[in-house]
Design a protein around this motif. Structure first.
Motif, PDB file in Angstrom:
ATOM      1  N   THR B 277      -2.876  15.488 -46.572  1.00 52.85           N
ATOM      2  CA  THR B 277      -1.863  15.749 -45.254  1.00 52.85           C
ATOM      3  C   THR B 277      -1.615  14.184 -44.745  1.00 52.85           C
ATOM      4  OG1 THR B 277      -3.881  16.002 -43.803  1.00 52.85           O
ATOM      5  CG2 THR B 277      -2.571  18.005 -44.686  1.00 52.85           C
ATOM      6  N   GLU B 278      -2.716  13.478 -44.569  1.00 54.79           N
ATOM      7  CA  GLU B 278      -2.315  12.227 -43.864  1.00 54.79           C
ATOM      8  C   GLU B 278      -1.809  11.281 -44.695  1.00 54.79           C
ATOM      9  OE1 GLU B 278      -6.176  11.279 -42.011  1.00 54.79           O
ATOM     10  OE2 GLU B 278      -5.915  12.935 -40.795  1.00 54.79           O
ATOM     11  N   GLY B 279      -2.748  11.062 -46.035  1.00 56.65           N
ATOM     12  CA  GLY B 279      -2.342  10.065 -46.852  1.00 56.65           C
ATOM     13  C   GLY B 279      -0.811  10.339 -47.527  1.00 56.65           C
ATOM     14  N   LEU B 280      -1.052  11.215 -48.483  1.00 58.03           N
ATOM     15  CA  LEU B 280      -0.074  11.586 -49.610  1.00 58.03           C
ATOM     16  C   LEU B 280       1.326  12.236 -48.894  1.00 58.03           C
ATOM     17  CD1 LEU B 280      -1.258  12.606 -52.915  1.00 58.03           C
ATOM     18  CD2 LEU B 280       0.047  10.539 -52.124  1.00 58.03           C
ATOM     19  N   ILE B 281       1.093  13.497 -48.373  1.00 57.59           N
ATOM     20  CA  ILE B 281       2.313  13.941 -47.837  1.00 57.59           C
ATOM     21  C   ILE B 281       2.935  13.262 -46.635  1.00 57.59           C
ATOM     22  CG2 ILE B 281       3.056  16.249 -46.745  1.00 57.59           C
ATOM     23  CD1 ILE B 281       0.687  17.555 -48.358  1.00 57.59           C
ATOM     24  N   ALA B 282       2.132  12.562 -45.895  1.00 64.51           N
ATOM     25  CA  ALA B 282       3.050  11.879 -44.790  1.00 64.51           C
ATOM     26  C   ALA B 282       3.648  10.761 -45.229  1.00 64.51           C
ATOM     27  CB  ALA B 282       1.745  11.638 -43.663  1.00 64.51           C
ATOM     28  N   GLY B 283       2.900  10.170 -46.271  1.00 68.92           N
ATOM     29  CA  GLY B 283       3.384   8.738 -46.809  1.00 68.92           C
ATOM     30  C   GLY B 283       4.695   9.053 -47.573  1.00 68.92           C
ATOM     31  N   ALA B 529       3.606   3.697 -44.953  1.00 66.41           N
ATOM     32  CA  ALA B 529       2.644   2.996 -44.686  1.00 66.41           C
ATOM     33  C   ALA B 529       2.226   3.559 -43.119  1.00 66.41           C
ATOM     34  CB  ALA B 529       2.489   1.518 -44.903  1.00 66.41           C
ATOM     35  N   MET B 530       3.380   3.071 -42.178  1.00 65.80           N
ATOM     36  CA  MET B 530       2.895   3.511 -40.810  1.00 65.80           C
ATOM     37  C   MET B 530       2.614   4.522 -40.548  1.00 65.80           C
ATOM     38  SD  MET B 530       5.674   0.938 -38.914  1.00 65.80           S
ATOM     39  CE  MET B 530       6.137  -0.531 -39.790  1.00 65.80           C
ATOM     40  N   ALA B 531       3.379   5.739 -41.037  1.00 64.50           N
ATOM     41  CA  ALA B 531       3.067   7.114 -40.954  1.00 64.50           C
ATOM     42  C   ALA B 531       1.782   7.314 -41.325  1.00 64.50           C
ATOM     43  CB  ALA B 531       4.105   7.862 -42.023  1.00 64.50           C
ATOM     44  N   THR B 532       1.158   6.841 -42.487  1.00 66.09           N
ATOM     45  CA  THR B 532      -0.284   7.046 -42.865  1.00 66.09           C
ATOM     46  C   THR B 532      -1.149   6.501 -41.813  1.00 66.09           C
ATOM     47  OG1 THR B 532       0.397   6.877 -45.135  1.00 66.09           O
ATOM     48  CG2 THR B 532      -1.906   6.636 -44.616  1.00 66.09           C
ATOM     49  N   VAL B 533      -0.884   5.016 -41.406  1.00 65.80           N
ATOM     50  CA  VAL B 533      -1.830   4.598 -40.262  1.00 65.80           C
ATOM     51  C   VAL B 533      -2.022   5.504 -39.044  1.00 65.80           C
ATOM     52  CG1 VAL B 533      -2.413   2.554 -39.210  1.00 65.80           C
ATOM     53  CG2 VAL B 533      -1.691   2.292 -41.244  1.00 65.80           C
ATOM     54  N   TYR B 534      -0.649   5.742 -38.565  1.00 66.75           N
ATOM     55  CA  TYR B 534      -0.719   6.298 -37.280  1.00 66.75           C
ATOM     56  C   TYR B 534      -1.455   7.838 -37.599  1.00 66.75           C
ATOM     57  CZ  TYR B 534       2.225   2.940 -35.839  1.00 66.75           C
ATOM     58  OH  TYR B 534       2.676   1.669 -35.319  1.00 66.75           O
ATOM     59  N   ALA B 535      -1.158   8.522 -38.670  1.00 68.41           N
ATOM     60  CA  ALA B 535      -1.992   9.833 -38.952  1.00 68.41           C
ATOM     61  C   ALA B 535      -3.233   9.518 -38.759  1.00 68.41           C
ATOM     62  CB  ALA B 535      -1.278  10.263 -40.109  1.00 68.41           C
ATOM     63  N   ILE B 536      -3.754   8.490 -39.397  1.00 74.34           N
ATOM     64  CA  ILE B 536      -5.243   8.163 -39.348  1.00 74.34           C
ATOM     65  C   ILE B 536      -5.846   8.084 -37.802  1.00 74.34           C
ATOM     66  CG2 ILE B 536      -7.035   6.731 -40.226  1.00 74.34           C
ATOM     67  CD1 ILE B 536      -5.472   6.471 -42.627  1.00 74.34           C
ATOM     68  N   ASP B 537      -4.917   7.160 -37.275  1.00 73.75           N
ATOM     69  CA  ASP B 537      -5.733   6.937 -35.993  1.00 73.75           C
ATOM     70  C   ASP B 537      -5.423   8.183 -34.882  1.00 73.75           C
ATOM     71  OD1 ASP B 537      -6.304   4.423 -35.916  1.00 73.75           O
ATOM     72  OD2 ASP B 537      -4.267   3.504 -35.155  1.00 73.75           O
TER      73      ASP B 537
END
Ligand SMILES: Nc1nc2c(ncn2[C@@H]2O[C@H](COP(=O)(O)OP(=O)(O)O)[C@@H](O)[C@H]2O)c(=O)[nH]1
Ligand SMILES: [Mg+2]
Lengths: 88, 618
Positions: B277-283, B529-537
């Protein structure tokens, strides 16, 4: 078309008014670079062919478009200046 | 496998060779490259009427055997049996435009004189008829001394007869006779005169033709209506890209949201679920939403090309381009570069002057390509207030417009400087044939769009997915202790801190530093990349474009956002562009130069913008 045409003197193609028909009288190949001269020949420019001025680019010194044979050809004025035509 | 007889399609540009090639070979075709030159080799197989298989190649168009571009050189060399990677053809099909015999027959005469077995395809007889021309193929056949077959390539007419006549001349026992060893004595002018005489003989009736083309040109090239039409079309194109794409973008967003919800519901919380979800789909989702805009842009470009209008646009633009030492021909590749610099740079092959072509390649990345749209849209949407500047003109739209204009103006100035320094040389001039107007063929446009969509989706599914996934892993580990931001503690975060040292002076923060590396793989990956990073944070948040924008608002200042936009106007950050430049210029020198000057420009422009904005108290 009129009696004076027979006595007309050649003018530069560049000066030919829009929609005017003419016959190519002479081409000054020496004023052209080798690739320019070749391209011009390939597009059908030759002494004796009919030509019609179709368009002039709206921006001052821009290119012109003319009909030669059944083809429309665009060229720059500097090149057109080396083609002398006899207005019909 | 035995070697099949080779048949080559040759003729003037726009005679319909490729159309005939497609009609004859259908899906059984291959695209390769001739060794050492950047000219594509299109080949395919077909069976003749008696069932014998042959190989067909579609050669680049040429006006004569005297080449003036790398493409034309390949055509000549194949005809003379000198091209590396190609054997001498067993027969050739000379494709001529029936509505322009004068000119096309000249090359035909030159080709027949080479001594290879020849069949002439008298193509586009439908257009000749539209122009009021009636031709007699039998007369032409008698005069030329080779079979002449009337065809309409785009309607698959005359193909059976063409195949029948071909099998008559291939391997019929008569060996190839090359009477004159590839040498043609007559000069162009003599051949041209013979061609004209032949054309007169073959013409049965003629009414004043090309009414349509003349009528359309009266508007398209008119000193007043011409520029208005061109500007109007460009405006419509960009308007369409932004306005018409909204609905399909919404569908794609909801599709990805549904996918994410589905995965969240189906899997237990943990590594795999977060990765998906945070990595692939968001990115990947953040990138795929731009497919509609890219397709709309390409639709316009493909239709303008197919109708014949593009050359008129080049005519109108020649004066402007001449001002910086380029020609109107550069307009076509540059316009394509608004979609993507890669096809744009490949389209420079039609420019015969080497210096002219090189300059066009070097400035092509300054045209705002569609991959930059995701970045612009996101940052503008997040940080530029949505106020109304004038009736119908919002500030956000204005900023977007300004970024496009800035790209164009910089390209113009760059060309001016390049043509006086590194690519200095005599002006190459502008001389070209203006093709007849044609109604665009739905099939061709659809096919073109389909191949672009595939390329984009493949990129999203491979390069972008891999980059984003890799980034997710690097950004997720090691897990940060409580109170420390994950995006700073992780491996990716530490790498970014290194980059940050270099880019901090131009106002870039840690997030941006983190997105610059994936942006090298593909510009739009910056957004992923930003989508992924914010999803992780913020793992509890639902993802989505709205969330991403909200995050940016919290973390970026306005000067930083402006500097970031400036950076993207100039930075040549995509590997595909660098790779295609290397291929098209045959070496690393020019791509290295391009990367150098564009990065320098990007750094300076971003820095200047940042400090100016800070100074103004924005
Ligand atoms: N009406 C008509 N259009 C044709 C015919 N053959 C080709 N075309 C169109 O003419 C244009 C140039 O054809 P193309 O195959 O690209 O020419 P090439 O440069 O010789 O490869 C394209 O828009 C084709 O769709 C034909 O027989 N009739
Ligand atoms: Mg082709």
């Amino acid at each position: 078309m009129n009696a004076t045409a027979t006595f007309a003197t050649p003018v530069s193609l560049e000066k030919l008014p829009r929609h005017a028909h003419a016959t190519v009288a002479q081409i000054d190949w020496t004023r052209l670079s080798v690739p320019e001269a070749r391209r011009l020949r390939e597009l059908g420019f030759d002494e004796g062919v009919d030509i019609e001025m179709l368009h002039r680019s709206p921006f001052g010194k821009g290119p012109i478009a003319c009909r030669i044979g059944r083809m429309t050809v665009a060229l720059r004025r500097a090149v057109a200046a080396s083609v002398r035509v006899l207005p019909a | 496998m035995s070697i099949l007889p080779l048949v080559a399609l040759v003729g003037n540009p726009n005679a319909g060779k490729s159309a005939l090639f497609n009609a004859l070979t259908g899906a059984r075709q291959k695209v390769g490259n001739y060794p050492g030159v950047t000219v594509e080799r299109h080949s395919g197989r077909l069976a003749l009427d008696d069932g014998r298989p042959i190989e067909l190649v579609d050669l680049p168009g040429a006006y004569s055997l005297d080449p003036s571009s790398p493409d034309e050189r390949v055509t000549r060399d194949v005809m003379l049996g000198r091209q590396e990677g190609e054997r001498l053809p067993d027969a050739i099909v000379v494709v001529v435009d029936a509505s322009n015999l004068d000119n096309h027959l000249r090359f035909t005469l030159q080709l027949i004189a080479l001594g290879l077995p020849v069949v002439v395809a008298l193509n586009m007889i439908d257009l000749a008829a539209r122009d009021g021309l009636t031709l007699d193929a039998a007369v032409l056949e008698r005069e030329l001394g080779v079979p002449v077959v009337p065809t309409v390539a785009v309607r698959k007419k005359g193909l059976e007869e063409l195949k029948a006549r071909l099998s008559g001349i291939i391997g019929s026992g008569a060996l190839r006779v090359r009477a004159n060893h590839g040498h043609v004595d007559e000069d162009i002018v003599t051949l041209q005169r013979r061609a004209r005489a032949l054309s007169v003989k073959a013409t049965v009736a003629e009414t004043s033709g090309r009414k349509w083309t003349h009528l359309m040109d009266a508007i398209a090239l008119h000193p007043v209506s011409g520029p208005i039409l061109l500007l109007g079309l460009l405006f419509l194109m960009f308007q369409a890209v932004f306005a018409w794409s909204q609905a399909p973008i919404g569908w794609i967003e909801s599709l990805f949201a549904a996918l994410e919800n589905g995965v969240t519901a189906a899997l237990p919380a943990g590594f795999v679920r977060s990765f998906l979800t945070e990595g692939l789909i968001a990115g990947v989702g953040a990138v795929i939403v731009f497919l509609p805009q890219i397709l709309i842009l390409f639709t316009f470009i493909l239709v303008l090309e197919a109708t014949g209008y593009m050359v008129r646009a080049a005519f109108m633009m020649d004066r402007l381009m001449a001002g910086v030492g380029l020609s109107g021909r550069a307009f076509i590749p540059l316009l394509s570069s608004f979609a993507c610099a890669v096809p744009g740079i490949m389209a420079t092959r039609t420019i015969d002057d080497e210096k002219d072509r090189l300059t066009t390649i070097l400035i092509a990345p300054l045209m705002t390509c569609s991959a930059r749209l995701p970045v612009y849209t996101l940052v503008i949407g997040a940080l530029i207030p949505n106020t109304q500047v004038l009736p119908f003109v919002g500030l956000q739209g204005l900023v977007m417009f300004a970024l496009y204009v800035l790209g164009i103006v910089s390209a113009y100035i760059a060309a001016l400087i390049l043509r006086r320094t590194v690519t200095a040389g005599p002006s190459s001039g502008f001389m070209m044939e203006m093709p007849k107007y044609q109604w665009p063929r739905l099939n061709d446009v659809a096919l073109g769009l389909w191949s672009r969509a595939l390329i984009f989706l493949k990129r999203a599914g491979t390069t972008i997915a891999v980059t984003v996934a890799l980034l997710w892993v690097l950004a997720s580990y090691p897990v940060a202790p409580a109170g420390v931001k994950q995006s700073e503690y992780s491996v990716a975060g530490r790498i970014a801190s290194g980059i940050e040292v270099i880019v901090a002076p131009i106002g870039f923060n840690h997030d941006i530093a983190l997105s610059l590396l994936p942006a090298m793989a593909a510009r739009e990956a910056a957004v992923g990349a930003m989508a992924t990073v914010y999803a992780i944070d913020n793992p509890e948040d639902e993802a989505g474009a709205g969330k991403l924008a909200e995050n940016l608002r919290g973390r970026w200042s306005l000067p930083t956002a402006l500097a970031f936009l400036m950076w993207f106007v100039f930075a040549p950050q995509c590997i595909s562009t660098i790779a295609v430049t290397r291929r098209e210029t045959n070496g690393w020198k020019w791509p290295a130069f391009m990367v150098g000057y564009l990065f320098a420009l990007a750094y300076i422009a971003a820095g200047a913008t940042y400090w100016a904005a800070v100074g103004l108290g924005l």
